[in-house]
Design a protein around this motif. Structure first.
Motif, short mmCIF file in Angstrom:
data_model
loop_
_atom_site.label_atom_id
_atom_site.label_comp_id
_atom_site.label_asym_id
_atom_site.label_seq_id
_atom_site.Cartn_x
_atom_site.Cartn_y
_atom_site.Cartn_z
N GLY A 37 0.82 -1.21 0.00
CA GLY A 37 0.00 0.00 0.00
C GLY A 37 0.85 1.25 0.00
N TYR A 81 -2.58 4.44 3.95
CA TYR A 81 -2.29 3.53 2.85
C TYR A 81 -1.68 2.22 3.31
N GLY A 116 -3.43 -0.98 2.01
CA GLY A 116 -2.66 -2.06 1.39
C GLY A 116 -3.02 -3.40 2.00
N ALA A 119 -6.50 -4.34 0.71
CA ALA A 119 -6.47 -4.75 -0.69
C ALA A 119 -5.87 -6.14 -0.82
N ASN A 144 -3.84 -4.09 -7.92
CA ASN A 144 -3.84 -2.65 -8.15
C ASN A 144 -5.25 -2.07 -8.19
N LEU A 185 -6.35 -1.62 -4.75
CA LEU A 185 -5.67 -0.52 -4.07
C LEU A 185 -6.24 0.82 -4.49
#
Lengths: 220, 643
Positions: free
Chosen positions: B249, B321, B325, B328, B385, B388
């Motif tokens: 992330g 993030y 991350g 995700a 991706n 994310l």
């Protein structure tokens, strides 16, 4: 004669296999042992299958309340490497007759918990294809937890507001008393160079005649 | 650029340097003061650092080229943010009044700027505290295991999960249905939601307790509200870095894409973010610095606060993030496991045959042997991706994405409580500044009778705001909030900031301002400040304003709605606004913006009308005897009798 004897010996398993394979009343079962137990996973072999058949027989016994169900009544076929297979249940009174799907479903549903525990699996990892897992009952609270926390916060806020307002009111009252005390001695306040020496107001100082405004004596 | 607009009577309206010095020494005057410098710095940091640092900046950073976004952000911070901040601090400290008082002092025709600041602060306070009410609702609901947004509720006849929840996700359902109970369109009011009313009352109640006596009480509250977010961010950073996928992330966030720098919208977004992040033009900062000692080093304060703000944005982005991350990666793993399971079940392969590493080859080989079966399976495409970069800004980030990530962590109630306490503190400390920007102008404009104590004034203001804020707790409240956020808190601020710069530099006079700075901090502001105040910052403000205005006016505006009946459910549906909304938009953006020139025009008309009547006020004589007379008012009777 020999042919008749051979037929008699081989017929039941053949019939059994046919009963299992072609039947509409069978259920597919899928086990995901490695997913559930990881390194502690046991190997699926004949003994485990034996356990499965006996737990199913137990489930049928409990549901129908007939103690006649036996492990021979549970027929299994279509074994795969996945660890999935199909099973059917025959009636204890007549080996050629299958128990209908609905009854088996009912039996499995009521005893799923026991069947799961026998294999250390869960509803996700021991699947009976076509029998959805019974949903867990929703947790019912007497008072919702959020109302309790809300009550605490609002209580703290109310206490805070009341405390602050009380302190303001008491501060004002004290200031008023001080001002009342001041105004009594206002005649004696000394005025020098245009500024009032209010600091002297509350103190029991010596009254210095030289600096006082003795207008009341000299008024024309 | 020695342009100076005529400004008669300025000397009479402001305190001279000697008077300021005397005020400072005697500590006379009934203006409140900060207990210490730390309170002032914490209050300003709290006002500047708000929810935008947590849920707007990380999204902008990631969507505009990651690490490369730092370049326009830092450039605009230096040339736009810091000069404006320094200007507001300095003018507040010098003129020692709130925003209305300051602009009225500089020139009575500029009173409109102060009134516009007050209007914007009021409108923003209304909806900002509703967001805090939402945060409180989630906070209240965090004290249970399992968290209510971790699983779908069961439907009425206990046959399955609630349909709306099953089609979307438990977190979406909890946010849109159980929290907001949102209606499908902005015209459908949906009625007031009682649980939200309770949360709104508690939010305004907490705010009232903290603001009851102005900075006397907020100064104490900021010790907690301004420092706690940093503690929680650090805890989350440590927790996040120990989770799987967090480093992905952070890498995704900061991977630079220098091509984005050529895109003008990157610079526009960076400029807007710097501007809104500093809470400029609300009037609160001017108020706060007016309580300072007159020799306080405002230059140093401006630089320090700007650096803290930028650092907080970057720090919060890293933390957010790292958690995104993790989420995700979890989603990716789930997606892949689901596909693997489907393949295993269809082909009856033993477990463990397919795992994450050989998934692609196995799928390929199976596809070549049995293509029709594979196509019938409808396997999902799992791309890390895309997980994310799922829409992660604003309320969606806090109440959907982050809450989902929390449910996947062990000890979820603890993390949930910490996260929502942090959001609460961030929001509350910003609200202090907003409320200050409403209360002080109200006092300066003498809206309330002077006999009313401060407690009553703040109480009445909070009550009125709470009642008006009921708009946002109805079924369509979320859409109203988005409307207010886009229009009340955007265009007017740009106009006010531009007017502020012009007002101080050209109406008050940059020469006088420089002299004031020499008096206050001991040295003349250097060439950097001169250049930015006079030319660079106003130009940047103008550019941002023109871009913003043109995009809003030309684009067709629509809002996104949660409509369970739409075809693309659970994707939010774009709906156009009904025509009567345009009136509301005009009121929201127009009234504050137009009050800047409007007040000037109104005043000019009044002056013109008054000139016609002979009842002009008596002019004060500028003579010694007249002035001495006034000073010794109390001695007048005595003086007559004394020989």
């Amino acid at each position: 004669m020999l042919a008749g004897v051979l037929l008699l010996i081989f017929l039941p398993p053949l019939v059994a296999k046919d009963l299992c394979k072609d039947s509409q009343d069978g259920f597919k079962v899928r086990l995901s042992i490695k997913t559930a137990l990881g390194d502690d996973a046991y190997e699926w072999n004949e003994s485990e299958m034996f356990l499965f058949r006996s737990t199913l027989a137990y489930a049928m016994r409990k549901q129908t309340k007939q103690d006649t169900y036996n492990i021979t009544n549970i027929l299994v076929c279509n074994d795969t490497q996945r660890v999935s297979f199909v099973f059917v249940v025959t009636s204890p009174d007549d080996p050629d007759q299958l128990i209908p799907k609905e009854q088996i479903e009912e039996a499995v549903r009521q005893n799923k918990h026991r069947i799961n525990n026998a294999f250390l699996l869960s509803d996700m990892t021991l699947e009976f294809v076509g029998i959805p897992p019974t949903l867990a009952a929703p947790i019912i609270y007497d008072t919702e937890p959020w109302l309790i926390v809300f009550g605490v916060v609002i209580g703290a806020v109310a206490v805070g507001i009341v405390a602050l307002l009380m302190s303001t009111v008491s501060k004002k009252r004290r200031a008023k008393e001080k001002a009342a005390g001041l105004s009594e001695e206002d005649e004696g306040t000394v005025k020098e160079n245009g500024t009032a020496l209010s600091g002297l107001g509350g103190k029991e100082g010596v009254y210095n005649q030289t600096f006082s405004n003795d207008n009341r004596f000299t008024e024309l | 650029m020695k342009l100076k607009l005529p400004n008669p009577g300025l000397e009479d309206r402001i305190l001279s340097h000697d008077e300021l010095e005397r005020l400072e020494v005697e500590e006379a005057g009934d203006r409140p003061k900060w207990d210490n410098k730390a309170q002032y710095m914490l209050t300003c940091v709290g006002f500047c650092v708000g929810l935008g640092n947590v849920w707007r900046f990380p999204y902008l950073c990631q969507s505009h080229g990651g690490g490369a976004f730092m370049i326009p952000f830092l450039i605009l911070l230096v040339f736009e943010g810091i000069p404006l901040l320094h200007l507001e601090f300095a003018i507040g400290q010098r003129l020692r009044k709130g925003s209305v008082g300051v602009w009225r002092t500089i020139n009575p025709y500029m009173l409109g700027v102060g009134i516009a600041s007050m209007c914007v602060s009021f409108l923003v306070s209304l909806y900002y505290n509703t967001i805090i009410a939402w945060v409180m609702w989630y906070f209240f609901n965090s004290f249970q295991e399992p968290l209510p947004w971790s699983q779908c509720p069961i439907n009425a006849n206990r046959t399955g999960l609630v349909s709306e929840c099953e089609r979307s996700s438990p977190v979406d359902y909890f946010w849109y249905r159980e929290t907001l109970n949102t209606s499908a369109a902005i015209d459908e009011t949906g009625g007031l939601q009682w649980w939200m009313i309770l949360c709104l009352i508690s939010a305004w109640g907490v705010l009232y307790v903290c603001c009851i006596r102005g900075i006397e009480t907020t100064g104490k509250a900021v010790y907690v509200t301004s420092t706690l977010p940093y503690v929680v961010l650090t805890i989350f950073l440590i927790r996040g870095l120990t989770l799987k996928g967090s480093v992905d992330g952070i890498k995704f966030l900061f991977t630079p894409d220098l091509n984005e720098l050529a895109n003008p919208s990157t610079w526009l977004d960076a400029g807007a973010q710097v501007f809104y992040s500093f809470s400029l033009a609300f009037g609160g900062l001017i108020s706060f610095s007016s309580y300072n000692s007159v020799h306080n080093n405002c230059e140093q304060d401006a630089v320090i606060i700007s650096i803290i703000n930028a650092f907080t944005s970057i720090y919060a982005a890293t933390v957010i993030y790292s958690i995104i991350g993790f989420r995700a990666t979890e989603r990716f793993d789930d997606c892949l496991s689901g596909n693997i399971l489907t393949l295993l079940n269809t082909f009856d392969l033993p477990e463990g045959n397919i795992n994450q590493s050989n998934y692609q080859e196995v799928l390929h080989s199976l596809n070549s042997t049995n293509p029709d079966i594979i196509s019938n399976l409808h396997l999902k495409t799992c791309d890390l991706n895309s997980f994310l970069s799922e829409g992660v800004e604003g309320t969606g980030l806090a109440f959907i994405v982050f809450t989902e990530a929390i449910t996947k962590m062990p000890l979820s109630p603890l993390w949930s409580v910490l996260f929502f306490i942090m959001l609460f503190c961030l929001g509350l400390s910003s609200m202090f500044g907003n409320i200050e920007g409403v209360l002080v102008p109200l006092q300066d404009l003498k809206v309330f009778p002077k006999s009313w104590p401060k407690e009553v004034i703040s109480g009445v203001t909070c009550l009125v705001c709470c009642l008006v804020g009921l708009i946002f707790v109805q079924g369509s409240g979320n859409y109203w909030l988005a409307l207010f956020d886009s229009f009340a808190g955007s265009i007017p601020l740009l106009i006010i900031a531009f007017s502020e710069m012009i007002g101080v530099v050209y109406v008050y006079g940059i020469d006088r301002f420089n002299e004031d700075m020499i008096f206050m901090i001991g040295h003349k502001p250097n060439i950097f400040w001169q250049a930015t105040w006079r030319v660079i910052s106003p130009l940047i403000m103008l550019a941002i304003f023109i871009f913003y205005f043109s995009t809003i006016v030309t684009k067709e505006i629509f809002y996104i709605a949660w409509d369970p009946e739409s075809e693309n459910f659970p994707t939010l549906e774009k709906k156009p606004y009904p025509s009567w909304i345009y009136v509301i938009i005009f009121l929201l953006a127009g009234i504050p913006s137009l009050s800047v020139p409007g007040t000037a025009v109104f005043r000019a008309i009044r002056e013109y009308c008054c000139k016609k009547h002979p009842s002009a006020p008596v002019q004060e004589i500028d003579s010694v005897s007249y002035k001495v007379h006034i000073q010794d008012e109390e001695l007048k009777p005595q003086k007559v009798t004394e020989i």
